[in-house]
Motif scaffolding. Sequence first.
Motif, PDB file in Angstrom:
ATOM      1  N   UNK A  57      12.991  -1.379   5.468  1.00  0.00           N
ATOM      2  CA  UNK A  57      12.139  -0.455   5.664  1.00  0.00           C
ATOM      3  C   UNK A  57      11.132  -0.367   4.566  1.00  0.00           C
ATOM      4  N   UNK A  58       9.990   0.462   4.674  1.00  0.00           N
ATOM      5  CA  UNK A  58       9.083   0.573   3.558  1.00  0.00           C
ATOM      6  C   UNK A  58       9.718   0.813   2.303  1.00  0.00           C
ATOM      7  N   UNK A  59       9.136   0.394   1.282  1.00  0.00           N
ATOM      8  CA  UNK A  59       9.379   0.770  -0.182  1.00  0.00           C
ATOM      9  C   UNK A  59       8.370   1.593  -0.869  1.00  0.00           C
ATOM     10  N   UNK A  60       7.195   1.469  -0.249  1.00  0.00           N
ATOM     11  CA  UNK A  60       5.892   2.108  -0.891  1.00  0.00           C
ATOM     12  C   UNK A  60       4.913   2.714  -0.130  1.00  0.00           C
ATOM     13  N   UNK A  61       4.276   3.891  -0.288  1.00  0.00           N
ATOM     14  CA  UNK A  61       3.350   4.402   0.629  1.00  0.00           C
ATOM     15  C   UNK A  61       2.245   5.238  -0.236  1.00  0.00           C
ATOM     16  N   UNK A  62       1.029   5.069  -0.509  1.00  0.00           N
ATOM     17  CA  UNK A  62       0.399   6.052  -1.202  1.00  0.00           C
ATOM     18  C   UNK A  62      -1.099   5.782  -1.175  1.00  0.00           C
ATOM     19  N   UNK A  63      -2.034   6.740  -1.749  1.00  0.00           N
ATOM     20  CA  UNK A  63      -3.203   6.393  -2.096  1.00  0.00           C
ATOM     21  C   UNK A  63      -3.496   6.798  -3.570  1.00  0.00           C
ATOM     22  N   UNK A  64      -4.251   5.781  -4.090  1.00  0.00           N
ATOM     23  CA  UNK A  64      -4.253   5.767  -5.608  1.00  0.00           C
ATOM     24  C   UNK A  64      -5.174   7.234  -5.926  1.00  0.00           C
TER      25      UNK A  64
END
Length: 149
Positions: free
Chosen positions: A68-75
């Motif tokens: 599963x994903x470990x990271x998601x974002x927008x700086x």
Amino acid sequence: MYLFTGNGDTTPVRLTGNGGFSATPAVIHTSVGDIMVGNGPLPPGYGSNFGNNYTGWYYWLGDSVDGHPLSLGMPNANLNSNSTVIGNVDGDFLAAGNLWKLPGGGYTTRCLSFLPNPTKSQQLQWLRLDSAADWVAASPSCTENAGTS
């Protein structure tokens, strides 16, 4: 990796792009305003990022046990307009219940956080996806999402 856009829309939007970067979904509607992928270069006041273009969403699947994903974002992103920059828009996958495996495959988060004034404050604002598919304020964090994923 998928995200819900809010406003009661129950259709998750797939993040696309090469190298884990995606410009979609372009807008996430929340109770505190519309979070948008930035347009053009960052304004003055953003240190070494000043003048760089907004990068959109990034996501990292990593080496988790079940993939599963470990990271998601927008700086950096916009809140309601190109002149209002918010920082560190991140999906929380770690707390129980915040990671959803979708019935058709893929994953999404039901918890987002961001810095509403990243050059002046490090106080996070939290949002959670409620049962009506709306992004609503969650304070002081998304721990009320505890449950099974």
